[in-house]
Structures are given as C-alpha cells and as structure tokens.
Design an enzyme around this catalytic site. Sequence first.
Site, PDB file in Angstrom:
ATOM      1  N   GLU A 336       0.804  -1.191   0.065  1.00  0.00           N
ATOM      2  CA  GLU A 336       0.014   0.016  -0.081  1.00  0.00           C
ATOM      3  C   GLU A 336       0.959   1.441  -0.114  1.00  0.00           C
ATOM      4  O   GLU A 336       0.879   2.229   0.764  1.00  0.00           O
ATOM      5  CB  GLU A 336      -1.029  -0.073   1.503  1.00  0.00           C
ATOM      6  CG  GLU A 336      -1.775  -1.403   1.508  1.00  0.00           C
ATOM      7  CD  GLU A 336      -2.667  -1.394   2.480  1.00  0.00           C
ATOM      8  OE1 GLU A 336      -3.593  -1.724   2.352  1.00  0.00           O
ATOM      9  OE2 GLU A 336      -2.055  -1.115   3.720  1.00  0.00           O
ATOM     10  N   CYS A 432     -10.615   0.640   7.697  1.00  0.00           N
ATOM     11  CA  CYS A 432      -9.964   1.660   8.005  1.00  0.00           C
ATOM     12  C   CYS A 432     -10.557   2.988   7.678  1.00  0.00           C
ATOM     13  O   CYS A 432     -10.666   4.308   7.986  1.00  0.00           O
ATOM     14  CB  CYS A 432      -8.428   1.676   8.013  1.00  0.00           C
ATOM     15  SG  CYS A 432      -7.861   1.160   6.162  1.00  0.00           S
TER      16      CYS A 432
END
Length: 669
Positions: A336, A432
């Site tokens: 990521e 998240c």
Amino acid sequence: MPMQRNSRLPEGSADGESVEDTIIVTIEAGFWKRLQDVTFQAVLPYQWRALNDEIPDAPPSHSIENLRIAAGLSSGVYDGMVFQDSDVAKWLEAAGHALRCARNDETFPQTLRETLEAWVDEAVRVVARAQAPDGYLNTYFTVAKPGRRWTNLRDAHELYCAGHMIEAAVAVFRGTGDRRLLDVAIRLADHIGSVFGEEDGKKPGYPGHQEIELALVKLASVTGAWKYLDLARYFLEERGARPCYFDLERQSKEYTVIWDDAETNPAYHQAHLPVRQQRDAVGHAVRAMYQCVAMADVALVTREPELVTACHALWESVVDRRMYVTGGIGSTRHGEAFTTDYDLPNDTAYAETCASIGLFMFADRMARLDQDTRYADAAERALYNGILSGLSISGDRYFYVNPLEVVPSECDVKPSLAHVKYRRQNWYGCACCPPNIARLLASLGDYFVRAEASTVTIDHYFSGCINAELAGQRMEIELATRYPWEGEVHVLVREAPTDSVGLVIRLPGWCEDADVLLNGESIATRSAADHGYIELRRVWVAGDEITLVIPMTVQVIRAHPAVRADSGLVAVRRGPIVYCLEEQDNGPDLHLVSLAEPSAFSLDCDSELGGVTVITADGYRQSADAETLYCHDKRQLAGQACKLILIPYYAWANREPGEMRVWIAGGSC
Ligand SMILES: [Zn+2]
C-alpha cells in the site's frame, strides 16, 4: 534531548476541565453542508450498525463485540483484524466532532443528537470497562494474547489503536464536555509513557504504524501537559535508530508473530532513516502521512530547523512527484506504498482513501508551519477528489482503493487488479477508510479556517459562519458561496473587534485570474498575493464585504513528461474538481475516446448524482471494430466525432458498474 520550547504552548488547561474554542466554524449551506448532513444522518448511523455487526451481507466488524468481551460484558473469542479497536475509535472521534457541531448549530436535529449521545455513552462505557487497571487498552491482546503486550510493535498496532482512542477522547471531550473517555486516554497515555522511553527499564520502541505521535500532540494540547508532547517527540526520535528496534524485537524470545508474511523492510514503516534525515516519501503511504503530520505538529512547537527541512522535503516528494491528479497517493498495492518518482499507474493505483486523508492533514499542519497556499491547494485537490471518492452519495458505500482507470471485466480476472473494486462496498474486513472519512467530514470546520492572534485565515470556501475570539474580542463572519460549482465567495463581516484584524484569504493555485473586491471595489488580484494569500488588515465594521471572484473555466490538464502512464493523455478539471468519463454516459471502450482540442465545453446539473456539475465536451470515438488483431492500414480504424460527458471523479460508481477513466487521449478531432 530536552524539548526546545521556543514557540507556542499547548492551549488547554492543565486539569483538562474545559477547553474553550477560540474559533467556531459552522457549515450552514451548500456543498459541504450536504456532505456533513450525509455524514451525520447517514454515515454515522450506518457505521454504528456496521461496528455492531448489524449490516446484512457486510463483512462483520466484531469491533464492538471485541470490546464487550474485553470488558467482561460478553463471552467469546476475538475476531477481526488486529487493529479492529481503531474502527470504534475513529467512529467515536467522528461522533465527538458531530456533537460539537450540534452544540454550535441550533438546526442540528435534536433526535439525532440524542441518538448519537446515547451511542457515544454506550461505547465509552464499554471502552472504559475494557481498560486494564494499569491503563493498558487493546482488546486483541487482552482477549486473544494475554501476557503478550508490546512484543511486536512492528505489526501489532497497539500504539496505533491507542492513538486513535486518544484522538477519539479529545474529540468527545471537545464535543460534549464529558471527560470519561479523556480520563481513559490519559491513563492509557500515562501507561504508555511508563513503558516507553530512554530511561532504564523502559522499551526503546516506537510503533510500526504511526498515529500515537499526532494523538499525543492533541492530548498535550487539550490537557496542557508537556509530557505528552515529549512522548510524541520521543517516538519520532527513535524511528530510524540503529540497531533497528523491530529487528531486536523479532530476535527476542518474547516476540509474538502477528502475520507470517509481515513486511520486514524498515522503509515500509519509514524506519530506514531517522525522520530528520528522510527526504523521500517511501513505504506504506498512510503510515508515512501520519508520521509527517506528527513531524509538522512537533515542528510547529519547536521550530527545529532539521525537522522543518525534513517536513518540506517530504512534502515536495509527495506532492511534486508522487501524487495522482486526484490527490491520491500510494502507487502500488504491494505494501500500500509509494514507489518512485513519477510512477503513477492509473489502473493498478492503490491511492487509499486514508492516505489522501493523511495528506490533507499533513497539508493543514504545513499551512500553519509555513504560510503558503500550496498546502491548501493540495489539501483541496485531495478533499474534492481522492478523499470524497471514498464515499458514495448515499453515505453507506465506500471505496478503499481509488484507481483512475477501471475496466470491470479486467478487474474480475487479473490478479494485478484484485485490489480494485468497481462497485462500492458496504464494509470491509479491513475497514480503516470508512470511519476515517467520517471523522474528517465531521471536523471540516477545523481545517477550513484558522484564527491566530489578530488574524483569521480562510483556506477553503464554504457557506456558513465563523465566530472567532481575537484578543478578547468577538469577530463574526458569514460566508456564502456555491463553490465548487460557481466561483464567487462572499465574506461578510457581521461583528468585528475595535482593533484592526487581518482577514487572509487563499487564492486557489489552479486559477490565475481571481479577483478580490472590498465593498464592491476591486482591490487585489493574484499579483498582490503573498504566497498565494491576500491579506486585508484594517478596522472592520459590520457590513463590510469581501468578494472573491474565481473564474471557473474548464481546464485541460497534462502530466509532467516523466509520468509515463499519462503520456499523450489529458485530464479535465473545473475548479478543484477533477472529472472522469464513465461508461454510463459514454458507452464502453473508453480507451477509444479522445478529447477534441480545442473543445467547446458546456455545463449541466445532474440531480441523479447529487446536483453535481456535468461537463459536455467535443470528442472523437475510434471504431471498436477491426478485421485482425494487428493491421497496417490506418483506414480500418476509422471513427467519428462524438460528445463526451464528464462527471466529477468523486461521483463515479454511484450508478450501474462500468468503465471509468480520468486520463483521456487528447488532441484528436
Ligand atoms: Zn484506509
């Protein structure tokens, strides 16, 4: 090394009894009012149900249940990601911001306010009961790994979850005056301070995922206690020290494995160098941004030149070389993470919603550190594009990954696109992003306007009210605008101090022709701006009006030549909004479509997408038919002129699934 305290002090009272807001920003109408209404009335209730596992067909969160188990209110086993507590914390933070808005806005629905208060109360009670007697708070270790606390800082997210709970506590305290969660946060922070530090017997560690650092700065601010700032700075200072704490930890017999395939490259956690020596944005993009926020937070207090230099370098690395036109960051799903300069692939992009939120927060701190509109320009780019794209118009569907080009049939089969969704999701196993966007939208007023000493700075345009306390005197300002669809912003003084006050207004960097009028008279243009800001300092009287006139032309954008993914392509922007083509409006095979240059543009309002401005452009569509896979006769590839319909990028995927594309072939007609 002792903290150099040569700048501002934290603002709170030492006992945390109350914090008076020196500025209250209320969003009352227009674009952001609709978004805040959606956040308060749809997003927060939906997410509360999601956290309580009440959404049919959604991946269960189990996060409230984990807390209930840790609190002894339920039996069962821990479930979900190791950082599941943080989802509840971010929701609590969002609810705290919402209740602060409710306190300052008499139109806030009373029943919603009471419902939010009841949910916050319920969550706070459970969180407080889940806290260990010594202040430790983390349900994964309490329930699933008792006796294994602090044995894998790199992967276990204990300090990350603690940071989010501290941020939640500050927001709930500011929103309600209820200090129960603040007391939980203080006990938690004091416990952390007893475990980590340079003194003998303490662990010289720091988190694998940054977050506690910026949270401790907020806790210092609300309590007035320097020790939390010192602890934040300690965590920043330790990162990058050699030998690497994560290596020492892994070699310890106490080490707890969280993931068998955990990332061990220190650059992933930004632990490859001491933070003051970091110049390039590397590794996991959200971690990098939260670190940058904390670095700028500490630099705001200490003004240490090395730290300020590192903040600037990291800012330029991200915004000048590693950021998508949408404000998305993180070019690869592997880690990521950031990759290298100008590597910005459109279809495999990661561009996590949380990463753009982190960039927005970094921009806010940098603007306070170094008055220059380039920060608010980048914040605006991220907010109107790469952040808002994470939320559906209805508020109950989300994107985690925000690509700039999608072909659904390829996403279905290519492993390299497995992370790309073309349908918005009702929740995520790793959730998240949804509560992160909720807490940001609920607290926008904190980012739109700043008040310091005798100056009010307006960074972002909205319709609403600013109430500021300036040297003991009240100033009330009303703002009215149809931005981002129209470019006039009216700033009306309702009440002013008897002393002179500076009103500082950002001119957007994407527009060279903005005009500023005072009581109808043109007084300033961009040439008069200082680092992009126009400052008007005088003794204001009620009725004075500043008008900012921003021409909202459609702009055709090109990327830096080093961005190979965008070579020969153009993007369309109007105001802060980046546009895209969707299959719904333009048919399939969007790679065959090109934008005519020059093109006439016309504007329309699309109510189906929440009243957005839609652009119609002149284009050309190459035929999708050919006799063979390859040919040397160009005439086989004929096409015809067509009209292109472009919608705001953030509004894509709110209708039936289909192709989407931001960067379009340019120059043909
Ligand atoms: Zn996220």
